[in-house]
Design a protein around this motif. Structure first.
Motif, PDB file in Angstrom:
ATOM      1  N   GLY A   1      49.035  37.000  56.553  1.00  0.00           N
ATOM      2  CA  GLY A   1      47.635  37.312  56.821  1.00  0.00           C
ATOM      3  C   GLY A   1      46.744  36.506  55.889  1.00  0.00           C
ATOM      4  N   ALA A   2      45.508  36.971  55.740  1.00  0.00           N
ATOM      5  CA  ALA A   2      44.543  36.247  54.905  1.00  0.00           C
ATOM      6  C   ALA A   2      45.037  36.131  53.457  1.00  0.00           C
ATOM      7  CB  ALA A   2      43.202  36.967  54.945  1.00  0.00           C
ATOM      8  N   ASN A   3      45.819  37.119  53.021  1.00  0.00           N
ATOM      9  CA  ASN A   3      46.329  37.108  51.641  1.00  0.00           C
ATOM     10  C   ASN A   3      47.783  36.648  51.560  1.00  0.00           C
ATOM     11  OD1 ASN A   3      43.874  38.143  50.593  1.00  0.00           O
ATOM     12  ND2 ASN A   3      44.486  40.174  51.323  1.00  0.00           N
ATOM     13  N   GLY A   4      48.219  35.946  52.553  1.00  0.00           N
ATOM     14  CA  GLY A   4      49.602  35.458  52.543  1.00  0.00           C
ATOM     15  C   GLY A   4      50.549  36.505  53.110  1.00  0.00           C
ATOM     16  N   TYR A   5      51.839  36.310  52.860  1.00  0.00           N
ATOM     17  CA  TYR A   5      52.826  37.272  53.358  1.00  0.00           C
ATOM     18  C   TYR A   5      52.768  38.536  52.491  1.00  0.00           C
ATOM     19  CZ  TYR A   5      54.762  33.290  55.884  1.00  0.00           C
ATOM     20  OH  TYR A   5      54.912  32.213  56.709  1.00  0.00           O
ATOM     21  N   PRO A   6      52.903  39.722  53.119  1.00  0.00           N
ATOM     22  CA  PRO A   6      52.864  40.953  52.328  1.00  0.00           C
ATOM     23  C   PRO A   6      54.094  41.102  51.428  1.00  0.00           C
ATOM     24  CG  PRO A   6      52.920  41.415  54.714  1.00  0.00           C
ATOM     25  CD  PRO A   6      53.096  39.954  54.550  1.00  0.00           C
ATOM     26  N   ALA A   7      53.945  41.940  50.403  1.00  0.00           N
ATOM     27  CA  ALA A   7      55.048  42.333  49.504  1.00  0.00           C
ATOM     28  C   ALA A   7      55.890  41.102  49.145  1.00  0.00           C
ATOM     29  CB  ALA A   7      55.865  43.433  50.179  1.00  0.00           C
ATOM     30  N   ASP A   8      57.208  41.205  49.291  1.00  0.00           N
ATOM     31  CA  ASP A   8      58.082  40.076  48.932  1.00  0.00           C
ATOM     32  C   ASP A   8      58.587  39.374  50.196  1.00  0.00           C
ATOM     33  OD1 ASP A   8      59.260  38.431  47.025  1.00  0.00           O
ATOM     34  OD2 ASP A   8      61.061  39.677  46.802  1.00  0.00           O
ATOM     35  N   GLU A   9      57.771  39.374  51.260  1.00  0.00           N
ATOM     36  CA  GLU A   9      58.248  38.865  52.551  1.00  0.00           C
ATOM     37  C   GLU A   9      58.376  37.342  52.590  1.00  0.00           C
ATOM     38  OE1 GLU A   9      56.379  40.821  55.894  1.00  0.00           O
ATOM     39  OE2 GLU A   9      56.492  42.777  54.887  1.00  0.00           O
ATOM     40  N   ALA A  10      57.667  36.630  51.682  1.00  0.00           N
ATOM     41  CA  ALA A  10      57.896  35.174  51.609  1.00  0.00           C
ATOM     42  C   ALA A  10      59.341  34.934  51.173  1.00  0.00           C
ATOM     43  CB  ALA A  10      56.920  34.519  50.645  1.00  0.00           C
ATOM     44  N   TYR A  11      59.796  35.711  50.187  1.00  0.00           N
ATOM     45  CA  TYR A  11      61.201  35.588  49.766  1.00  0.00           C
ATOM     46  C   TYR A  11      62.124  35.916  50.950  1.00  0.00           C
ATOM     47  CZ  TYR A  11      65.764  36.254  47.958  1.00  0.00           C
ATOM     48  OH  TYR A  11      67.123  36.135  47.802  1.00  0.00           O
ATOM     49  N   PHE A  12      61.803  36.991  51.658  1.00  0.00           N
ATOM     50  CA  PHE A  12      62.620  37.403  52.813  1.00  0.00           C
ATOM     51  C   PHE A  12      62.797  36.221  53.778  1.00  0.00           C
ATOM     52  CE2 PHE A  12      62.610  39.046  57.196  1.00  0.00           C
ATOM     53  CZ  PHE A  12      63.711  39.891  57.167  1.00  0.00           C
ATOM     54  N   LEU A  13      61.694  35.524  54.060  1.00  0.00           N
ATOM     55  CA  LEU A  13      61.762  34.385  54.988  1.00  0.00           C
ATOM     56  C   LEU A  13      62.587  33.242  54.401  1.00  0.00           C
ATOM     57  CD1 LEU A  13      58.092  34.297  56.340  1.00  0.00           C
ATOM     58  CD2 LEU A  13      60.149  35.034  57.562  1.00  0.00           C
ATOM     59  N   HIS A  14      62.354  32.940  53.122  1.00  0.00           N
ATOM     60  CA  HIS A  14      63.145  31.870  52.502  1.00  0.00           C
ATOM     61  C   HIS A  14      64.640  32.207  52.596  1.00  0.00           C
ATOM     62  CE1 HIS A  14      60.093  29.198  50.890  1.00  0.00           C
ATOM     63  NE2 HIS A  14      59.482  30.171  50.241  1.00  0.00           N
ATOM     64  N   ASP A  15      64.965  33.478  52.402  1.00  0.00           N
ATOM     65  CA  ASP A  15      66.369  33.896  52.436  1.00  0.00           C
ATOM     66  C   ASP A  15      66.942  33.721  53.852  1.00  0.00           C
ATOM     67  OD1 ASP A  15      68.817  35.495  52.307  1.00  0.00           O
ATOM     68  OD2 ASP A  15      68.048  36.279  50.425  1.00  0.00           O
ATOM     69  N   ILE A  16      66.145  34.054  54.857  1.00  0.00           N
ATOM     70  CA  ILE A  16      66.603  33.883  56.251  1.00  0.00           C
ATOM     71  C   ILE A  16      66.891  32.393  56.521  1.00  0.00           C
ATOM     72  CG2 ILE A  16      65.856  33.980  58.680  1.00  0.00           C
ATOM     73  CD1 ILE A  16      66.161  36.797  57.873  1.00  0.00           C
ATOM     74  N   ILE A  17      65.971  31.529  56.113  1.00  0.00           N
ATOM     75  CA  ILE A  17      66.173  30.082  56.348  1.00  0.00           C
ATOM     76  C   ILE A  17      67.396  29.598  55.575  1.00  0.00           C
ATOM     77  CG2 ILE A  17      65.160  27.774  56.030  1.00  0.00           C
ATOM     78  CD1 ILE A  17      63.847  29.462  58.278  1.00  0.00           C
ATOM     79  N   HIS A  18      67.548  30.081  54.346  1.00  0.00           N
ATOM     80  CA  HIS A  18      68.714  29.705  53.529  1.00  0.00           C
ATOM     81  C   HIS A  18      70.014  30.161  54.209  1.00  0.00           C
ATOM     82  CE1 HIS A  18      71.142  29.029  49.962  1.00  0.00           C
ATOM     83  NE2 HIS A  18      71.566  30.266  50.018  1.00  0.00           N
ATOM     84  N   THR A  19      69.997  31.375  54.755  1.00  0.00           N
ATOM     85  CA  THR A  19      71.200  31.905  55.437  1.00  0.00           C
ATOM     86  C   THR A  19      71.567  31.020  56.628  1.00  0.00           C
ATOM     87  OG1 THR A  19      70.610  34.141  54.762  1.00  0.00           O
ATOM     88  CG2 THR A  19      72.144  33.950  56.604  1.00  0.00           C
ATOM     89  N   ILE A  20      70.557  30.619  57.382  1.00  0.00           N
ATOM     90  CA  ILE A  20      70.821  29.751  58.543  1.00  0.00           C
ATOM     91  C   ILE A  20      71.356  28.408  58.061  1.00  0.00           C
ATOM     92  CG2 ILE A  20      69.683  28.493  60.435  1.00  0.00           C
ATOM     93  CD1 ILE A  20      67.833  30.939  60.762  1.00  0.00           C
ATOM     94  N   ASP A  21      70.755  27.889  56.995  1.00  0.00           N
ATOM     95  CA  ASP A  21      71.213  26.615  56.410  1.00  0.00           C
ATOM     96  C   ASP A  21      72.698  26.711  56.028  1.00  0.00           C
ATOM     97  OD1 ASP A  21      71.301  24.136  55.218  1.00  0.00           O
ATOM     98  OD2 ASP A  21      70.185  24.720  53.424  1.00  0.00           O
ATOM     99  N   MET A  22      73.052  27.788  55.313  1.00  0.00           N
ATOM    100  CA  MET A  22      74.442  27.972  54.862  1.00  0.00           C
ATOM    101  C   MET A  22      75.388  28.105  56.057  1.00  0.00           C
ATOM    102  SD  MET A  22      74.579  27.833  51.598  1.00  0.00           S
ATOM    103  CE  MET A  22      73.399  26.526  51.803  1.00  0.00           C
ATOM    104  N   ALA A  23      74.923  28.818  57.087  1.00  0.00           N
ATOM    105  CA  ALA A  23      75.793  29.041  58.255  1.00  0.00           C
ATOM    106  C   ALA A  23      76.018  27.751  59.043  1.00  0.00           C
ATOM    107  CB  ALA A  23      75.183  30.115  59.156  1.00  0.00           C
ATOM    108  N   LEU A  24      75.009  26.874  59.040  1.00  0.00           N
ATOM    109  CA  LEU A  24      75.086  25.708  59.934  1.00  0.00           C
ATOM    110  C   LEU A  24      75.473  24.408  59.235  1.00  0.00           C
ATOM    111  CD1 LEU A  24      72.047  26.326  62.310  1.00  0.00           C
ATOM    112  CD2 LEU A  24      74.447  26.946  62.606  1.00  0.00           C
ATOM    113  N   THR A  25      75.451  24.403  57.906  1.00  0.00           N
ATOM    114  CA  THR A  25      75.836  23.172  57.211  1.00  0.00           C
ATOM    115  C   THR A  25      77.275  22.809  57.592  1.00  0.00           C
ATOM    116  OG1 THR A  25      74.314  23.537  55.386  1.00  0.00           O
ATOM    117  CG2 THR A  25      76.220  22.142  54.921  1.00  0.00           C
ATOM    118  N   GLY A  26      77.440  21.567  58.045  1.00  0.00           N
ATOM    119  CA  GLY A  26      78.772  21.112  58.456  1.00  0.00           C
ATOM    120  C   GLY A  26      79.092  21.426  59.907  1.00  0.00           C
ATOM    121  N   HIS A  27      78.144  22.034  60.649  1.00  0.00           N
ATOM    122  CA  HIS A  27      78.402  22.355  62.062  1.00  0.00           C
ATOM    123  C   HIS A  27      78.585  21.062  62.860  1.00  0.00           C
ATOM    124  CE1 HIS A  27      77.961  23.972  66.088  1.00  0.00           C
ATOM    125  NE2 HIS A  27      78.017  25.198  65.583  1.00  0.00           N
TER     126      HIS A  27
END
Ligand SMILES: C[S@@+](CC[C@H](N)C(=O)[O-])C[C@H]1O[C@@H](n2cnc3c(N)ncnc32)[C@H](O)[C@@H]1O
Length: 319
Positions: free
Chosen positions: A244-270
């Protein structure tokens, strides 16, 4: 926040709380609350499998859904259960409960009209089912964000067999096969990433056993029917994470980074993915989080069921 240097499941689960609070299906929740409030004579026996840091027990307590209950939380990660105990203890202290720990290591949380016992046990869900086999004692079994991580055909009947006839099963935020990232990048590559990622969920093997289903939510219905469970309520509980106007709520930016990292780890070497292109996709998504530009949607279902007949006595359907 800047892109995290390290990732932890504990921080991910803490960051997930506010996302889940928005996502949980209110209609299914109200059904659960109504069903629990009708069963007040005895202390309720609640079993949560894959409990993580205890967020769902805290939610049930926050909404005053529980008055007299024993909550048994199991998870295969002892460090998460230790954090669950710490969080629940702190939560209860702050709200005027008297909190004690007995010799069995149970947390006893008491205040006027409420008497809650919490116990935690580090167990793999299959080992727990094997240990408990035949003890149909639980009034409510909870498995949040768990069923896409296990082999439902072999595990779900065992879980259902722990619940007494007439008891409830609540499976909130069960992943159901759709992941969306916006803004769209290269549409074709986005689609390939999504398909490959879901494939890694479907083909996941842990300790030699199949452990995943990217469409666990929709497939749950047939598995429950086979196990003698009637679905009382169901609805979507999609995660929708945006700035929103103040960015992602609570620690949700971390949550998103973690999701992208998880996908990265799962797909590296695919084998189907060009490593350089995947690296660029991952870097772009992390950058979009930094800019507050990434919108993430994951389709999930909440399902509430009631055990109607002893498991194995109903043969009317197959998954
Ligand atoms: C996605 S997290 C969800 C945690 C919690 N239910 C929540 O929604 O916040 C999945 C949890 O299940 C646990 N888990 C995964 N597989 C398991 C298994 N086979 N037996 C026991 N716990 C398991 C993980 O350690 C993790 O805490």
């Amino acid at each position: 926040m800047s892109i995290p240097l390290t990732y932890s499941l504990m921080r991910y689960l803490a960051a997930k709380k506010s996302v889940d609070d928005r996502a949980l299906n209110r209609q299914v929740w109200q059904h659960l609350v109504a069903a629990l409030s009708r069963a007040t004579e005895q202390p309720l026996r609640i079993l949560e499998v894959g409990a993580g840091i205890g967020s769902m027990v805290e939610r049930l307590l926050t909404d005053d859904v529980l008055t007299h209950a024993t909550c048994t939380a199991i998870d295969k990660e002892p460090t998460l259960l230790a954090e669950a105990r710490r969080c629940l203890r702190q939560w209860a202290d702050e709200r005027g409960f008297q909190v004690d720990e007995n010799r069995q290591g149970q947390l006893l949380m008491r205040r006027a009209g409420q008497h809650i016992t919490i116990e935690t046990e580090a167990f793999d869900v299959a080992c727990f089912i094997a240990r408990e086999h035949g003890r149909r004692i639980w009034d409510l079994l909870i498995g949040q964000a768990l069923l896409d991580l296990i082999d439902m055909p072999t595990t779900l009947p065992g879980l259902c067999s722990l619940v007494r006839p007439g008891g409830l099963l609540y499976f909130p935020t069960t992943f159901d096969g759709d992941t969306v990232f916006l803004p769209e990048g290269d549409g074709d590559f986005d689609r390939v990433i999504k398909a490959c990622y879901h494939q890694t969920i479907d083909e996941r093997v842990i300790d030699g056993k199949p452990s995943g289903d990217s469409r666990a939510g929709r497939r749950l219905f047939a598995h429950l029917r086979t196990a003698g469970v009637d679905v009382l309520a169901a609805g979507s509980s999609d995660w929708v994470v945006f700035a929103g106007a103040n960015g992602y709520p609570a620690d949700e930016a971390y949550f998103l980074h973690d999701i992208i990292h998880t996908i990265d780890m799962a797909l590296t070497g695919h084998p189907q993915l060009d490593a350089e292109r995947l690296g660029a996709w991952v870097a772009q998504r992390h950058a979009q989080i930094e800019q507050g530009a990434l919108l993430y949607i994951a389709h999930q279902l909440d399902v509430l069921g009631r055990v109607t007949a002893p498991v194995g006595e109903r043969q009317d359907s197959k998954p």
